[in-house]
Design a protein around this motif. Structure first.
Motif, PDB file in Angstrom:
ATOM      1  N   UNK A  28      -4.623  16.710   9.764  1.00 43.33           N
ATOM      2  CA  UNK A  28      -3.537  16.291   8.894  1.00 43.33           C
ATOM      3  C   UNK A  28      -3.192  14.869   9.301  1.00 43.33           C
ATOM      4  N   UNK A  29      -3.147  13.968   8.322  1.00 44.11           N
ATOM      5  CA  UNK A  29      -2.883  12.586   8.673  1.00 44.11           C
ATOM      6  C   UNK A  29      -2.139  11.831   7.599  1.00 44.11           C
ATOM      7  N   UNK A  30      -1.643  10.683   7.996  1.00 45.23           N
ATOM      8  CA  UNK A  30      -1.028   9.740   7.072  1.00 45.23           C
ATOM      9  C   UNK A  30      -2.029   8.608   6.891  1.00 45.23           C
ATOM     10  N   UNK A  31      -2.424   8.398   5.656  1.00 44.02           N
ATOM     11  CA  UNK A  31      -3.408   7.391   5.282  1.00 44.02           C
ATOM     12  C   UNK A  31      -2.769   6.424   4.305  1.00 44.02           C
ATOM     13  N   UNK A  32      -3.262   5.199   4.261  1.00 45.36           N
ATOM     14  CA  UNK A  32      -2.723   4.176   3.357  1.00 45.36           C
ATOM     15  C   UNK A  32      -3.820   3.678   2.431  1.00 45.36           C
ATOM     16  N   UNK A  33      -3.440   3.520   1.141  1.00 41.36           N
ATOM     17  CA  UNK A  33      -4.387   3.035   0.134  1.00 41.36           C
ATOM     18  C   UNK A  33      -3.600   2.477  -1.042  1.00 41.36           C
ATOM     19  N   UNK A  34      -4.296   1.710  -1.872  1.00 47.53           N
ATOM     20  CA  UNK A  34      -3.671   1.140  -3.076  1.00 47.53           C
ATOM     21  C   UNK A  34      -3.262   2.235  -4.052  1.00 47.53           C
ATOM     22  N   UNK A  35      -4.114   3.236  -4.215  1.00 53.26           N
ATOM     23  CA  UNK A  35      -3.849   4.370  -5.092  1.00 53.26           C
ATOM     24  C   UNK A  35      -4.769   5.510  -4.670  1.00 53.26           C
ATOM     25  N   UNK A  36      -4.679   6.647  -5.347  1.00 51.96           N
ATOM     26  CA  UNK A  36      -5.477   7.799  -4.927  1.00 51.96           C
ATOM     27  C   UNK A  36      -6.971   7.563  -5.125  1.00 51.96           C
ATOM     28  N   UNK A  37      -7.339   6.819  -6.156  1.00 48.07           N
ATOM     29  CA  UNK A  37      -8.755   6.501  -6.362  1.00 48.07           C
ATOM     30  C   UNK A  37      -9.286   5.678  -5.198  1.00 48.07           C
ATOM     31  N   UNK A  38      -8.534   4.670  -4.779  1.00 51.09           N
ATOM     32  CA  UNK A  38      -8.908   3.853  -3.627  1.00 51.09           C
ATOM     33  C   UNK A  38      -9.035   4.730  -2.383  1.00 51.09           C
ATOM     34  N   UNK A  39      -8.072   5.626  -2.195  1.00 52.57           N
ATOM     35  CA  UNK A  39      -8.090   6.518  -1.038  1.00 52.57           C
ATOM     36  C   UNK A  39      -9.346   7.384  -1.035  1.00 52.57           C
ATOM     37  N   UNK A  87       0.830  -1.187   0.000  1.00 46.00           N
ATOM     38  CA  UNK A  87       0.000   0.000   0.000  1.00 46.00           C
ATOM     39  C   UNK A  87       0.869   1.242   0.000  1.00 46.00           C
ATOM     40  N   UNK A  88       0.362   2.278  -0.628  1.00 41.54           N
ATOM     41  CA  UNK A  88       1.048   3.565  -0.669  1.00 41.54           C
ATOM     42  C   UNK A  88       0.593   4.409   0.512  1.00 41.54           C
ATOM     43  N   UNK A  89       1.449   5.358   0.887  1.00 40.81           N
ATOM     44  CA  UNK A  89       1.106   6.270   1.974  1.00 40.81           C
ATOM     45  C   UNK A  89       0.865   7.660   1.408  1.00 40.81           C
ATOM     46  N   UNK A  90      -0.128   8.324   1.998  1.00 42.45           N
ATOM     47  CA  UNK A  90      -0.517   9.660   1.556  1.00 42.45           C
ATOM     48  C   UNK A  90      -0.604  10.588   2.756  1.00 42.45           C
ATOM     49  N   UNK A  91      -0.109  11.801   2.581  1.00 45.08           N
ATOM     50  CA  UNK A  91      -0.338  12.865   3.548  1.00 45.08           C
ATOM     51  C   UNK A  91      -1.636  13.538   3.117  1.00 45.08           C
TER      52      UNK A  91
END
Length: 97
Positions: free
Chosen positions: A54-65, A1-5
């Motif tokens: 403000x958080x760190x979230x995990x998802x397969x990609x931005x669409x999933x997020x 999974x990728x991480x997103x701010x």
């Protein structure tokens, strides 16, 4: 999974009943705990004195997020999001690879 701010700002629409706001906030708390248990919500902060998070979230990609993770939040219809894909920094003291 990728991480997103992710920076989330919630704006309650004018004339929204306080009971509706309370109901959504309570449901938001429950959903955030579920997402944390699933490993989707990793960390979450609120800047002091501000009504945003403000958080760190995990998802397969931005669409999933957007669709499956953030889109499942009860307050999502009232939110705006700034999403930044993160990658590991070679000097990160917590880096595992």
């Amino acid at each position: 999974m990728k991480e997103y701010l992710v920076e989330l700002t919630t704006t309650v629409p004018d004339r929204t009943e306080p009971a509706e706001v309370d109901r959504r906030r309570a449901a938001e708390s429950v959903r955030a705990k579920e997402l944390a248990t699933q490993g989707r919500l990793f960390r979450l902060w609120r800047p002091a004195g501000e009504l945003r998070s403000v958080g760190v979230w995990r998802a397969e990609d931005e669409t999933d997020l957007r669709e499956k993770v953030l889109g499942s939040l009860p307050l999502w219809p009232w939110m705006t999001a700034v999403i930044t894909l993160l990658e590991s920094h070679p000097n990160d003291p917590g880096r595992t690879n």
